[in-house]
Design an enzyme around this catalytic site. Structure first.
Site, PDB file in Angstrom:
ATOM      1  N   CYS A 192     -43.073 134.980   4.624  1.00  0.00           N
ATOM      2  CA  CYS A 192     -42.339 136.226   4.408  1.00  0.00           C
ATOM      3  C   CYS A 192     -41.893 136.341   2.943  1.00  0.00           C
ATOM      4  O   CYS A 192     -42.716 136.525   2.062  1.00  0.00           O
ATOM      5  CB  CYS A 192     -41.169 136.306   5.383  1.00  0.00           C
ATOM      6  SG  CYS A 192     -41.050 137.894   6.194  1.00  0.00           S
TER       7      CYS A 192
ATOM      8  N   HIS B 112     -43.216 135.533  10.662  1.00  0.00           N
ATOM      9  CA  HIS B 112     -42.495 134.272  10.880  1.00  0.00           C
ATOM     10  C   HIS B 112     -43.226 133.403  11.916  1.00  0.00           C
ATOM     11  O   HIS B 112     -43.067 133.599  13.120  1.00  0.00           O
ATOM     12  CB  HIS B 112     -41.064 134.556  11.345  1.00  0.00           C
ATOM     13  CG  HIS B 112     -40.190 135.068  10.253  1.00  0.00           C
ATOM     14  ND1 HIS B 112     -39.562 134.239   9.358  1.00  0.00           N
ATOM     15  CD2 HIS B 112     -39.854 136.331   9.891  1.00  0.00           C
ATOM     16  CE1 HIS B 112     -38.873 134.961   8.494  1.00  0.00           C
ATOM     17  NE2 HIS B 112     -39.038 136.237   8.794  1.00  0.00           N
TER      18      HIS B 112
ATOM     19  N   GLU C 170     -42.547 130.443  12.703  1.00  0.00           N
ATOM     20  CA  GLU C 170     -41.630 129.480  13.331  1.00  0.00           C
ATOM     21  C   GLU C 170     -40.956 130.012  14.589  1.00  0.00           C
ATOM     22  O   GLU C 170     -40.411 129.238  15.378  1.00  0.00           O
ATOM     23  CB  GLU C 170     -40.560 129.036  12.315  1.00  0.00           C
ATOM     24  CG  GLU C 170     -39.545 130.087  11.917  1.00  0.00           C
ATOM     25  CD  GLU C 170     -39.996 131.001  10.786  1.00  0.00           C
ATOM     26  OE1 GLU C 170     -39.129 131.654  10.175  1.00  0.00           O
ATOM     27  OE2 GLU C 170     -41.216 131.082  10.513  1.00  0.00           O
TER      28      GLU C 170
END
Length: 525
Positions: free
Chosen positions: A86, A181, A183
């Site tokens: 990002c 993202h 994660e």
């Protein structure tokens, strides 16, 4: 000689994203050690750390602003793979010759990106296919700015209609950027992408496992303290319990645990702690019954913050007195964990994380010159729990809901009295027992009861009585920063209420708290 479990390591540079700690936890879940540092590190610090790869986190700022954070230029000169997430992708693009602009529309939430070119990062990874056979990935976006031109030596790997450069790559230098993202669980293949980067591209071995972490911690404790004696404040919470077990394995009887029973614990908790750690595991425990001392110090105090300070002060006084009785103690052990270290202090920039010790126990007497032992300071909470299981601690104890440091001192609203604590202990035990019986305990993130210092009229038999009110509280949350109240079944709530009113003499009314966070907090005080 124990294996060097820090041999392969990832450096994560933090640009301020709320998800940065999650990135680190995901890397650890892959069995690879990593550390989280502020973005403004020096070249010398990076060289000393000697990372196998570097991840640039997301962040709330705009790369188009003049003084926005930048990665140290050495990151791109170190010769190791770099993964920008990002904001991390945007600063990578800008610093290497690309272009970033503020977008007309902020992309937040679910998106589907189409893979248009082959890349080691996503090869063979897909959620679906387009009509002409191109891979599609379900991802979670959260950005305002976007890359409008990638550096000349990069290729476009994936895009969406509104985001032409959703993934970019320089395969030769092993630089990768994603405008989403990986994660978070909403990015369905995110863990596979992180694994591809960490394990394949950075070539890190999975050395960071509970058994190896224990061996490493035991060896380091022995090297640090030798034959010296160590003291630990044992509360029965996860961190102090795992610290106690690690130290016991490392130094045996040279560890003394001080268990202060402040009268603010859960039902039978003191007995359970003493039985498990003393009788079952054979630790050397000094039990200090101090209920009267804590309650007399709290008498007449209604302010929540003042109550917290009193409980903390009295604990330090009691612990200090016990520590002074012990001879030749050279070390104080504490259950400091990695998030404590990360959040401990900020540098002058307001962004950098400064590593310093958390003094969980508080100030020891000046005449006691002790070193500090913190065997958990590299570990996240989920890792501490896994290590606890490996050390033989019971699952129910390691995975039970959070309990505040001041205990019932902040769950009895207003003045804390023994009568109120005794009632609340029994009420809470019934609520938790029923949650477990209904298989609901692990479905909520935290559940507890609160004693309200108001009397309410009730009917018992032919008579009326004025007794106390308690509130049930159960919430669902991922990070405890925000929370929803748990929609427990009505018949379950009815069963709990009936049991409490019938079995706990002194309670006439049970209410259920349906406040979210925000605006309410999870705890009442």
């Amino acid at each position: 000689m124990t294996e060097n479990i820090h041999k392969h390591r990832i450096l994560i540079l933090d640009f301020g994203s709320q998800y940065t700690q999650l990135v680190a936890r995901r890397v650890r879940e892959l069995g690879v050690y990593c550390e989280l540092w502020a973005w403004d590190v020096t070249e010398a610090q990076i060289r000393d750390f000697n990372p196998s790869g570097i991840i640039l986190s997301g962040g709330p700022e705009s790369t188009t602003e003049e003084n926005s954070p930048r990665a140290p230029q050495y990151v791109f000169e170190a010769g190791v793979p770099v993964f920008g997430v990002c904001y991390g992708m945007q600063t990578m693009a800008m610093q290497l010759g690309g272009h970033v602009e503020a977008s007309n529309e902020r992309e937040f939430g679910y998106a589907q990106v189409e893979v248009v070119n082959d890349s080691a990062l996503v090869r063979g990874i897909e959620d679906a296919l387009t009509a002409d056979g191109k891979p599609l990935l379900d991802v979670w976006m959260s950005h305002g700015d976007k890359v409008t031109a990638i550096p000349s030596d990069f290729i476009t790997v994936a895009s969406t209609e509104s985001c032409p450069f959703a993934i970019m790559a320089n395969e030769e230098k092993r630089f990768y950027g994603v405008q989403f993202h990986p994660e978070v669980t909403h990015t369905r293949q995110g863990m596979r992408m992180l694994e591809r980067f960490v394990r394949d591209i950075c070539q890190c071995e999975a050395l960071w496992t509970p058994a190896k972490i224990i061996d490493d911690a035991v060896a380091r404790i022995r090297e640090q303290v030798g034959d010296d004696k160590v003291i630990l404040g044992l509360s029965g919470g996860v961190d102090s319990s795992v610290t106690a077990m690690l130290l016991h394995r490392a130094i045996g009887k040279n560890l003394t645990c001080v268990f202060v029973d402040n009268g603010l614990l859960r039902l039978n908790e003191a007995e359970q702690v003493l039985d498990m750690f003393g009788d079952h595991f054979g630790l050397n425990i000094v039990h200090v019954p101090a209920e009267d001392r804590f309650l007399s110090a709290l008498a007449g105090e209604n302010d929540p913050e003042a109550k917290r300070k009193i409980i903390g002060r009295v604990f330090v006084e009691v612990f200090d007195e016990e520590a002074l009785k012990l001879e030749d103690v050279k070390w104080l052990a504490q259950g400091t964990i990695y998030p404590d270290v990360i959040e401990s202090a900020a540098s002058a920039t307001g962004k950098a994380h400064v590593i310093k010790s958390h003094h969980n126990v508080g100030g020891l007497p000046k005449e006691m010159k002790m070193g500090l032992v913190e065997p958990l300071k590299e570990l996240f909470k989920d890792e501490v729990r896994k290590i606890g299981l490996e050390l033989g601690l019971p699952y129910d104890m390691l995975y039970r809901h959070p309990f505040p440091g001041p205990g019932l001192g902040v769950r009895v609203l207003g003045e804390v009295k023994k009568e109120y604590c005794d009632l609340l202990r029994r009420v809470d035990a019934i609520f938790i027992e029923e949650l477990r019986k209904a298989d609901l305990y692990d479905k909520v993130s935290q559940a507890f009861t609160v004693f309200l210092p108001v009397r309410s009229v009730g009917v018992m038999g032919d008579g009326r009585k004025y007794d106390w009110v308690v509130s049930l509280r159960a919430v669902e949350t991922i990070d405890f920063m925000t929370a929803h109240w748990a929609h427990l079944p009505y018949d379950f709530l009815g069963r709990v209420s009936n049991r409490i009113i019938n079995e706990v003499n002194g309670i006439s009314r049970v209410v259920y708290d349906i406040s979210g966070k925000p605006p309410a907090t999870i705890e009442w005080e």
